[in-house]
Design an enzyme around this catalytic site. Structure first.
Site, mmCIF file in Angstrom:
data_model
loop_
_atom_site.group_PDB
_atom_site.id
_atom_site.type_symbol
_atom_site.label_atom_id
_atom_site.label_comp_id
_atom_site.label_asym_id
_atom_site.label_seq_id
_atom_site.Cartn_x
_atom_site.Cartn_y
_atom_site.Cartn_z
ATOM 1 N N SER A 34 0.759 -1.169 -0.037
ATOM 2 C CA SER A 34 0.038 0.123 -0.018
ATOM 3 C C SER A 34 0.740 1.216 -0.124
ATOM 4 O O SER A 34 0.670 2.198 0.853
ATOM 5 C CB SER A 34 -0.795 -0.082 1.177
ATOM 6 N N ASP A 78 -3.838 -1.482 -1.580
ATOM 7 C CA ASP A 78 -5.004 -1.834 -0.646
ATOM 8 C C ASP A 78 -6.340 -1.235 -1.278
ATOM 9 O O ASP A 78 -7.398 -1.951 -1.243
ATOM 10 C CB ASP A 78 -4.719 -1.279 0.716
ATOM 11 N N ARG A 133 7.828 6.206 -3.838
ATOM 12 C CA ARG A 133 8.275 6.729 -2.653
ATOM 13 C C ARG A 133 7.740 6.152 -1.457
ATOM 14 O O ARG A 133 6.475 5.533 -1.900
ATOM 15 C CB ARG A 133 8.250 8.190 -2.602
HETATM 16 C C1 GLC Z 1 -0.936 5.974 1.281
HETATM 17 C C2 GLC Z 1 -0.148 4.909 -0.057
HETATM 18 C C3 GLC Z 1 -1.280 4.350 -0.632
HETATM 19 C C4 GLC Z 1 -2.204 3.492 0.137
HETATM 20 C C5 GLC Z 1 -2.811 4.372 1.071
HETATM 21 C C6 GLC Z 1 -3.860 3.834 1.985
HETATM 22 O O1 GLC Z 1 -1.576 6.914 0.647
HETATM 23 O O2 GLC Z 1 0.406 5.802 -0.694
HETATM 24 O O3 GLC Z 1 -0.731 3.638 -1.605
HETATM 25 O O4 GLC Z 1 -3.329 3.075 -0.810
HETATM 26 O O5 GLC Z 1 -1.746 5.114 2.022
HETATM 27 O O6 GLC Z 1 -3.172 2.705 2.601
#
Ligand code: GLC
Length: 500
Positions: free
Chosen positions: A164, A218, A179
């Site tokens: 995520s 996610d 990143r």
């Molecule tokens: C952050 C991450 C993203 C993820 C979100 C929720 O924003 O960059 O990829 O989906 O958190 O977990």
């Protein structure tokens, strides 16, 4: 001036200053309209290829990451698959049994990510991924001992990996980290293929039969699992999609995804687009990475506390600025910054004579979690005793009854702004995809996951209020169904692995 008069004057001053701070957190319908318009523009920009002469100043729009998932499940999928899920707080390994009738069973091993992996400056990619492989080994030993016995000759176990964080996804099972967000700062992972890093460590732990066949986010997992579980999923089979269903997360971080027409995703190479269209695919899930909406701060409401949280305390200053105003990881940190500021201005906690005398926890960034705010938000106990207890337990911070009244006002301003901002991407996606004018009189289902939307009192209703005030209006708001989609990261990853 008598002592009582002085005391009264201080109280009034505190109350007035707090009202002024809360005023800066108000988001009205004009602001919602302005942000929605900008969000749509940023989505459209993000779907375009980057110009050849790209520079720091180029407006790249939202990341809008193609997921390579081109259809939604309809609930009839079957199989037993593995899923791994690296989030902001926990790492989970799951074994997911899909029964093909919208139901599933999930066994899991959930571990809190060790603090040193998040905080230690010297941690390497290898440390993180070998930790994950060791947890996977512990899980397989317990839940699939037969596979362990067979070792290298065991039948392949397909795994979906929910990662995520923003990745540059190049196919269903590969992607390089753009990143870190949400607290990780392991520099040598950036630019590397996270599937490869994980697979290498699985192989090294003696698990070559566990094959990471799909990489997903996610939000994508949430959308897939929502479609699998939802009865209306049956009519959303691949190729027949006539409305987008949004998948979103409001938890430690925030993000969302939706179905976009492949024809509109011009950043995909023409070869890939033509191949998909020749295969009869019409849509692909796009991971918007909306946490980084408006990093240029053209429209985001901004207080000096937001600037401090981003610049002084976050691990990724200048990035994910929308997330830093919305998600659970930052709500408490904004409150902590306001409380410390009010103390430094002589308005709060005056029995502490200086900043250094304040309880250590109040001086520690990210020590104040959003669950404390959730207690304060709905405290209707006598003299706000719940709040008193909560602040004592979490920060060792004693408060007067008047201070608590003011703290509750601030908490409500922070959470309300967070929820109102959360409505912006939802309204924007609905508008961009014109889904209110499609199938079933335009009813739109939004699958949501994450601790804030699930547990923060009133959060969902506040999003609804904001949707009604947003450009989709109250008529649009009535057609939007915000549904909690549990276990998206596990079930969604398994669904991805199934089609891989
Ligand atoms: C952050 C991450 C993203 C993820 C979100 C929720 O924003 O960059 O990829 O989906 O958190 O977990």
């Amino acid at each position: 001036m008598s002592f009582n008069e002085l005391h009264k004057a201080c109280e009034e001053k505190l109350s007035k200053e707090v009202d002024e701070i809360c005023e800066q957190f108000v988001v009205d319908s004009d602001k919602l309209a302005q942000m929605t318009e900008h969000f749509i523009d940023q989505m459209e920009k993000g779907l375009q290829p980057l110009p050849a002469d790209v520079s720091e100043a180029t407006d790249r729009g939202l990341p809008m990451i193609p997921s390579f998932v081109t259809g939604l499940p309809n609930g009839s999928e079957r199989g037993v698959l593995l899923a791994a899920d690296l989030g902001g707080t926990n790492f989970r390994i799951c074994s997911v049994s899909l029964f093909g009738d919208h139901t599933f069973k999930l066994e899991q091993l959930k571990s809190k990510i060790p603090d040193e992996l998040l905080e230690d400056e010297n941690v390497s990619s290898k440390d993180l991924f070998s930790y994950m492989a060791r947890r996977t080994l512990a899980f397989i030993k317990k839940h699939h001992p037969d596979a362990m016995e067979k070792g290298a000759s065991a039948p392949v176990m397909k795994m979906g990996f929910t990662f995520s964080y923003p990745v540059n996804q190049t196919s269903l099972n590969s992607g390089t980290l753009i990143r870190w967000t949400k607290g990780f700062k392991i520099a040598d992972t950036v630019g590397k293929d996270v599937v490869q890093l994980y697979q290498d460590e699985l192989d090294a732990e003696g698990l070559p039969f566990v094959k990471v066949v799909a990489l997903t986010n996610d939000t994508v997992g949430t959308l897939l699992s929502h479609s699998y579980v939802s009865e209306s999923g049956s009519s959303l089979c691949s190729g027949e999609i006539s409305e987008p269903v949004i998948g979103c997360i409001f938890g430690t971080g925030t993000n969302g995804c939706y179905m976009e027409e492949i024809n509109n995703i011009s950043k995909l190479s023409p070869d890939i687009r033509e191949k998909l269209i020749a295969e009869g695919k019409t849509h692909m899930i796009i991971n918007t990475e909306w946490g980084s909406f408006d990093n240029d701060m053209k429209v985001l409401p901004t207080t000096k506390y937001d600037i401090d949280v981003d610049q002084k305390y976050s691990t990724n200053p200048g990035f994910h600025l929308f997330e830093k105003r919305v998600s659970g990881m930052y709500m408490g940190e904004i409150l902590r910054n306001i409380l410390v500021d009010l103390h430094c201005r002589g308005l709060l906690f005056n029995h502490y004579k200086s900043y250094n005398e304040l309880p250590h926890r109040l001086r520690t960034p990210f020590e104040l979690g959003s669950e404390v705010l959730s207690h304060i938000e709905i405290d209707d106990s006598n003299d706000l005793r719940e709040t008193e207890l909560s602040l004592l337990q979490s920060l060792r911070l004693p408060t007067t009854s008047l201070e608590r009244v003011e703290i509750r006002k601030i908490v409500r301003a922070i959470s309300r702004r967070s929820a109102y901002l959360s409505a912006v991407p939802i309204a924007s996606i609905i508008k961009k995809t014109k889904s209110l004018h499609k199938r079933y009189h335009g009813e739109v289902e939004v699958g949501c996951d994450g601790s804030v939307i699930e547990f923060y009192p009133g959060f969902r209703s506040m999003i609804r209020h904001a949707l009604a005030l947003s450009p989709i209006g109250s008529e649009g708001e009535r057609k939007v169904h915000l549904k909690i989609a549990k276990d998206g990261s596990g079930v969604g990853a398994a669904l991805c692995a199934l089609v891989a």
